[in-house]
Every structure is written in C-alpha cells, then in structure tokens.
Design a protein around this motif. Structure first.
Motif, PDB file in Angstrom:
ATOM      1  N   TRP A 164     -10.261   1.935  -0.417  1.00  0.00           N
ATOM      2  CA  TRP A 164     -11.610   2.349  -0.836  1.00  0.00           C
ATOM      3  C   TRP A 164     -11.709   3.877  -0.905  1.00  0.00           C
ATOM      4  CZ3 TRP A 164     -15.323   4.828   2.443  1.00  0.00           C
ATOM      5  CH2 TRP A 164     -16.604   4.939   1.888  1.00  0.00           C
ATOM      6  N   SER A 165     -11.003   4.568  -0.021  1.00  0.00           N
ATOM      7  CA  SER A 165     -11.031   6.033   0.004  1.00  0.00           C
ATOM      8  C   SER A 165     -10.256   6.644  -1.154  1.00  0.00           C
ATOM      9  CB  SER A 165     -10.451   6.546   1.334  1.00  0.00           C
ATOM     10  OG  SER A 165     -11.208   6.080   2.435  1.00  0.00           O
ATOM     11  N   ASN A 166      -9.367   5.881  -1.772  1.00  0.00           N
ATOM     12  CA  ASN A 166      -8.621   6.328  -2.945  1.00  0.00           C
ATOM     13  C   ASN A 166      -9.580   6.387  -4.142  1.00  0.00           C
ATOM     14  OD1 ASN A 166      -7.009   6.220  -5.380  1.00  0.00           O
ATOM     15  ND2 ASN A 166      -5.289   5.471  -4.171  1.00  0.00           N
ATOM     16  N   PRO A 167      -9.614   7.463  -4.896  1.00  0.00           N
ATOM     17  CA  PRO A 167     -10.526   7.522  -6.053  1.00  0.00           C
ATOM     18  C   PRO A 167     -10.361   6.370  -7.032  1.00  0.00           C
ATOM     19  CG  PRO A 167      -9.627   9.698  -5.592  1.00  0.00           C
ATOM     20  CD  PRO A 167      -8.898   8.745  -4.695  1.00  0.00           C
ATOM     21  N   LEU A 168      -9.164   5.804  -7.134  1.00  0.00           N
ATOM     22  CA  LEU A 168      -8.958   4.671  -8.032  1.00  0.00           C
ATOM     23  C   LEU A 168      -9.477   3.361  -7.449  1.00  0.00           C
ATOM     24  CD1 LEU A 168      -5.339   5.442  -9.295  1.00  0.00           C
ATOM     25  CD2 LEU A 168      -7.519   5.991 -10.400  1.00  0.00           C
ATOM     26  N   GLN A 169      -9.658   3.321  -6.141  1.00  0.00           N
ATOM     27  CA  GLN A 169     -10.164   2.154  -5.424  1.00  0.00           C
ATOM     28  C   GLN A 169      -9.485   0.850  -5.880  1.00  0.00           C
ATOM     29  OE1 GLN A 169     -14.463   2.920  -5.943  1.00  0.00           O
ATOM     30  NE2 GLN A 169     -14.491   3.537  -3.795  1.00  0.00           N
ATOM     31  N   PRO A 170      -8.175   0.814  -5.716  1.00  0.00           N
ATOM     32  CA  PRO A 170      -7.442  -0.395  -6.116  1.00  0.00           C
ATOM     33  C   PRO A 170      -7.672  -1.542  -5.132  1.00  0.00           C
ATOM     34  CG  PRO A 170      -5.960   1.126  -5.022  1.00  0.00           C
ATOM     35  CD  PRO A 170      -7.277   1.848  -5.161  1.00  0.00           C
ATOM     36  N   ALA A 171      -7.435  -2.752  -5.582  1.00  0.00           N
ATOM     37  CA  ALA A 171      -7.541  -3.932  -4.728  1.00  0.00           C
ATOM     38  C   ALA A 171      -6.275  -4.081  -3.882  1.00  0.00           C
ATOM     39  CB  ALA A 171      -7.745  -5.189  -5.574  1.00  0.00           C
ATOM     40  N   TYR A 172      -6.437  -4.563  -2.689  1.00  0.00           N
ATOM     41  CA  TYR A 172      -5.293  -4.943  -1.860  1.00  0.00           C
ATOM     42  C   TYR A 172      -4.588  -6.125  -2.491  1.00  0.00           C
ATOM     43  CZ  TYR A 172      -3.203  -7.622   2.047  1.00  0.00           C
ATOM     44  OH  TYR A 172      -2.385  -8.382   2.847  1.00  0.00           O
ATOM     45  N   ARG A 173      -5.361  -7.113  -2.938  1.00  0.00           N
ATOM     46  CA  ARG A 173      -4.845  -8.259  -3.683  1.00  0.00           C
ATOM     47  C   ARG A 173      -5.872  -8.659  -4.722  1.00  0.00           C
ATOM     48  NH1 ARG A 173      -3.632 -12.863   0.480  1.00  0.00           N
ATOM     49  NH2 ARG A 173      -3.841 -14.056  -1.449  1.00  0.00           N
ATOM     50  N   ASP A 174      -5.412  -9.144  -5.860  1.00  0.00           N
ATOM     51  CA  ASP A 174      -6.340  -9.568  -6.906  1.00  0.00           C
ATOM     52  C   ASP A 174      -6.374 -11.083  -7.072  1.00  0.00           C
ATOM     53  OD1 ASP A 174      -3.911 -10.079  -8.119  1.00  0.00           O
ATOM     54  OD2 ASP A 174      -4.146  -8.550  -9.668  1.00  0.00           O
ATOM     55  N   ASP A 175      -5.798 -11.802  -6.097  1.00  0.00           N
ATOM     56  CA  ASP A 175      -5.747 -13.260  -6.196  1.00  0.00           C
ATOM     57  C   ASP A 175      -6.458 -13.952  -5.039  1.00  0.00           C
ATOM     58  OD1 ASP A 175      -3.972 -12.463  -4.234  1.00  0.00           O
ATOM     59  OD2 ASP A 175      -2.446 -13.966  -4.734  1.00  0.00           O
ATOM     60  N   LEU A 176      -7.343 -13.250  -4.354  1.00  0.00           N
ATOM     61  CA  LEU A 176      -8.019 -13.832  -3.194  1.00  0.00           C
ATOM     62  C   LEU A 176      -9.053 -14.857  -3.635  1.00  0.00           C
ATOM     63  CD1 LEU A 176      -8.532 -10.623  -1.033  1.00  0.00           C
ATOM     64  CD2 LEU A 176      -6.881 -12.474  -0.641  1.00  0.00           C
ATOM     65  N   ALA A 177      -9.161 -15.930  -2.875  1.00  0.00           N
ATOM     66  CA  ALA A 177     -10.155 -16.968  -3.164  1.00  0.00           C
ATOM     67  C   ALA A 177     -11.554 -16.406  -2.995  1.00  0.00           C
ATOM     68  CB  ALA A 177      -9.947 -18.155  -2.226  1.00  0.00           C
ATOM     69  N   ARG A 178     -12.466 -16.844  -3.845  1.00  0.00           N
ATOM     70  CA  ARG A 178     -13.861 -16.397  -3.758  1.00  0.00           C
ATOM     71  C   ARG A 178     -14.764 -17.585  -4.058  1.00  0.00           C
ATOM     72  NH1 ARG A 178     -17.001 -11.848  -3.668  1.00  0.00           N
ATOM     73  NH2 ARG A 178     -18.936 -11.877  -4.853  1.00  0.00           N
ATOM     74  N   HIS A 179     -15.614 -17.912  -3.103  1.00  0.00           N
ATOM     75  CA  HIS A 179     -16.545 -19.026  -3.263  1.00  0.00           C
ATOM     76  C   HIS A 179     -17.928 -18.556  -2.832  1.00  0.00           C
ATOM     77  CE1 HIS A 179     -13.111 -21.666  -3.804  1.00  0.00           C
ATOM     78  NE2 HIS A 179     -12.604 -21.226  -2.670  1.00  0.00           N
ATOM     79  N   GLU A 180     -18.889 -18.761  -3.685  1.00  0.00           N
ATOM     80  CA  GLU A 180     -20.278 -18.440  -3.345  1.00  0.00           C
ATOM     81  C   GLU A 180     -21.055 -19.740  -3.205  1.00  0.00           C
ATOM     82  OE1 GLU A 180     -22.169 -15.574  -5.813  1.00  0.00           O
ATOM     83  OE2 GLU A 180     -20.425 -14.234  -5.869  1.00  0.00           O
ATOM     84  N   ALA A 181     -21.876 -19.811  -2.169  1.00  0.00           N
ATOM     85  CA  ALA A 181     -22.702 -20.996  -1.937  1.00  0.00           C
ATOM     86  C   ALA A 181     -24.002 -20.546  -1.307  1.00  0.00           C
ATOM     87  CB  ALA A 181     -21.982 -21.987  -1.033  1.00  0.00           C
ATOM     88  N   PRO A 182     -25.117 -21.167  -1.667  1.00  0.00           N
ATOM     89  CA  PRO A 182     -26.408 -20.761  -1.093  1.00  0.00           C
ATOM     90  C   PRO A 182     -26.416 -20.925   0.419  1.00  0.00           C
ATOM     91  CG  PRO A 182     -26.717 -22.202  -2.989  1.00  0.00           C
ATOM     92  CD  PRO A 182     -25.257 -22.239  -2.662  1.00  0.00           C
TER      93      PRO A 182
END
Length: 433
Positions: A164-182
């Motif tokens: 996050w401190s890097n100006p490019l703000q790269p992802a650690y991984r781009d394949d992480l699971a993401r689920h949103e639920a109310p």
C-alpha cells in the motif's frame, strides 16, 4: 494462515513423528505465504512497527536454531553472525539488530534465508523422527510452532502495509476469493452478572498449549451487560465518518484526538477518501458494506462506541461470551485474507453471537496486564510476553489472516492503542439501562 496446518494445536503428548509432520506443514506454509513476493518485496520495511518478509522467514528459523538445535552440545551454528541479525528482543541471550533498521538487511539474500530454513528444518525433522529431543527442547519447539504462526499473520499484515505504501499499490495476490453477503441486523445479547473462570491452565504443566499471559485460571466478577451480536460493519462505520465523527473532539480520548489531528486521520487505514474503496491484499476493491470494518486503532474503535452511546467490551466480557464455543470463522485458511459479512458461507445467521473468532481482531477496553499469580515461561523465553505489559491494549478473537487453530477463547493479543495496520475491528458493548 494455512491449508497445510492442522486445525487444532497438538497436545504436548503428541508423538514426535506426528509432531514432525505438523512442524513441516507450518514451516511450509510460511514459505508459501512469501512465494508471491519478489526478493525486493521481501526486504521492504515500510514502517518501524513492521518487519520485512525475509526477516520473518529468518527470525522464525533462528528461533528453532537457537532454542531447539542450540540446546544440543554438538550443534554448529549455520552462521554465527546471524544470531545478531535475527534475534528479536531476547536481550538475555545477546544483542539484536535494531528493529526499525531491519529493512536495511539486503544481505543475506532471500535465497540464503530459504537455504537456512531448509537446513534447519532438515535437522529438526531428523531429531523428531529419531525421538531425540529432550523434554525442554520439545517444549521450546512447540512454542516455536505457535510463534511461527504469529509471524505468518505478521508477514501478511506487514506486506499489505508495504505494498500500500508503494505508489503503484500492487496486489499481494490477484486470485484471492471474494464473497459479499448481506450482514444480519445488529442486535444486542444480554448477559447476566456472573462470576466466571478466565484464562487457561499453565503450559507445559498442563498438556494443552497456551501462552504464559493466558494463565493462571482465575475467577472474575463480570457485571450484567450486553454485547452486539456481530462486529460493526463498514456501512455502520461510514455513517460515523459522514456524521463528523473524525471532527468531534468530544468523542475522542485526548491522546487519540492528538494523533488523529497530527496524522490527518479521516477514515480507517486503507480506505480511499471517497469512502468507496479499500486496499486489500488483493489490491483495491469496492468497499463491502456488510463486512466488518477493520484497520481501526483503539482510539477509533472507542470513539465510534461513544458515538453509538455504547462502549468497548472488557476482555472478561468477551471471554465469558466465547468460552465453550468452537473457534470457527473466516481465518487465513479460507484463502480470502479479508473480512466477510456475518451471513457469509460457514457463518450461521441464527447464532447468538457471530464472528467472535476470525475476520477481525476485536479491541477491548482492557489494558494488557498480568493475571493474578502470573508466571512467565521459564528461562530466556520468559521475555516472550511479560515485559510488554505496559501501554498496550487487549484484542480478542483472531482475524482473517490468523491461522485456523491458532486462537482460543483465552488467547490475548495486544497492541499499542495507535496501531492501525492489523486487521482490528470493534464489537460494541453496553451497560444495563
């Protein structure tokens, strides 16, 4: 953090061959967590409170070399100079490289650190398979496994801050699971006044592992109170921001207000100024309204509670609620590495108190201190916890980057009240009307 790790800590009576399997799994998990990182990533230290990933890999290895292999008279150090580089704070066994300067350690290289890990692992596993460790070395190895799991969590929190401190703000991984639920509605669960047993029996006299700061078991009077059925969500915390919570001095402790002004806090760490996105280990993502808010300091959590006409729970209220409940939740093993809503898969919406374990560490109003009759671990390892019982506050429950099986109802985490880079959130408490 940890598909390769068994779901429960081993009892001290585990046979050494089985312990060798657990050792290998935990050690492999640390290397797997560092695998997405370049050698350059692995040496970055973005602030004094964080450590480079390479240092985490080396320090945990040093722990086993110093406290397990080093107990044997025939052990030859891998590199005697590394004792100074990778000691953390064990002053009783020698000086250590200054913590804020760990990012200067371009040498040894990441490849050399990984070789160091492999060499130490080979020796430790051979001793375990031969049942060649004496009881003291075996106890120190068991402590080292729990210590390594703590550093697995720190590796993730620290690299998140670095990226996050890097100006490019790269992802650690781009394949992480993401689920949103109310998330289910926030409700209150009443608890009567009661005398409860707090803490865990002292290890290693008792076979189940617990840190020294969790013992001894003692009785505490817990007054009548109510706890929220789940942690505070992003949407609820956003309402606090939009209502001027970061501009209302009456809600803040003096030290917290001074810090808020000096550092220009306007929202949780990693949120954008529009309050629409947050930086995650998977890069920038849309803010999940229903997920628990995280990366709050103690001061922010306390200010929010005051705004709600509530307070933070004591650690005894929290432990009384969690006692006897299985430590199930969104841990690092789920491979999402970010908090999820209370009704997400695996979370029963009919449970009285949701998400006590996993997702976010929950700040309490309890200062970190010794329990009555506290005794630190024997010998040099007595420096592990006791000497930090000053100026710290207790958090409970684990987070989405905690290894599953690492925490329990009696587990006491602690950080300075200004800390924001941990996955720390808030559950509300209140007193009877």
């Amino acid at each position: 953090m940890n598909t390769a790790v068994a779901s429960a800590p081993p009892p001290a009576t585990m046979h050494d061959a089985a312990l060798a399997v657990r050792y290998a799994g935990i050690r492999a998990r640390s290397v797997a967590l560092a695998a997405p990182l370049s050698p350059e990533d692995a040496m970055v230290q973005s602030m004094a409170d964080a450590s480079p990933s390479k240092w985490h890999l080396a320090h945990t290895t040093w722990f086993f070399e110093r406290f397990v292999l080093g107990s044997r008279p025939d052990h030859a150090p891998f590199d005697a100079d590394w004792h100074y580089l990778f000691n953390s704070y064990y002053q009783s066994i020698g000086p250590a490289h200054a913590r804020p300067q760990r990012g200067l350690l371009s040498r040894p290289s990441l490849a050399q650190v990984l070789e160091y890990r492999a060499r130490v692992d080979q020796q430790v596993i051979a001793l375990l398979q031969a049942d060649a460790l004496d009881p003291q070395a075996r106890h120190q190895l068991l402590l080292g496994l729990h210590h390594e799991q703590q550093h697995q969590e720190l590796l993730l929190t620290d690299i998140k801050h670095a990226l996050w401190s890097n100006p490019l703000q790269p992802a650690y991984r781009d394949d992480l699971a993401r689920h949103e639920a109310p998330a289910i509605p926030l409700e209150w669960r009443d608890a009567p006044e009661q005398i409860v047993e707090i803490g865990a029996p002292a290890w290693p006299a008792h076979p189940e592992f617990a840190y020294d700061n969790e013992s001894p078991v003692h009785r505490v009077l817990v007054p009548a109170h109510a706890l929220a059925n789940r942690p505070v969500s992003n949407a609820e915390y956003r309402a606090f921001i939009e209502a001027g919570g970061y501009r209302d001095v009456t809600l803040w402790m003096s030290e917290g207000w001074a810090l808020c002004q000096a550092e220009g806090w306007q929202h949780p760490l990693y949120w954008d100024d529009a309050l629409e996105r947050e930086f995650t280990l998977g890069g920038w993502q849309r803010l999940d309204r229903h997920a628990p808010v995280c990366h709050l300091s103690y001061f922010e959590a306390d200010a929010y509670a005051r705004w709600q006409g509530a307070r933070l729970p004591t650690e005894f209220e929290w432990e009384a609620a969690a006692a006897g409940q299985p430590a199930h939740g969104h841990f690092a093993d789920a491979d999402r590495l970010h908090p999820g809503g209370a009704s997400a898969p695996g979370q029963g919406a009919d449970t009285a108190l949701l998400q006590l374990f996993g997702d976010v560490w929950e700040w309490t109003s309890s200062a970190y201190g010794a329990y009555p009759g506290f005794r630190p671990f024997a010998g040099n390892l007595g420096e592990y916890n006791g000497k930090f019982m000053n100026g710290q506050w207790i958090l409970r429950g684990g987070s989405c980057v905690t290894p599953e099986g690492h925490v329990r109802a009696s587990y006491r985490n602690f950080f300075a009240p200004s800390a924001r880079w941990q996955f720390s959130g808030v559950r509300l408490a209140r007193d009877p009307a």
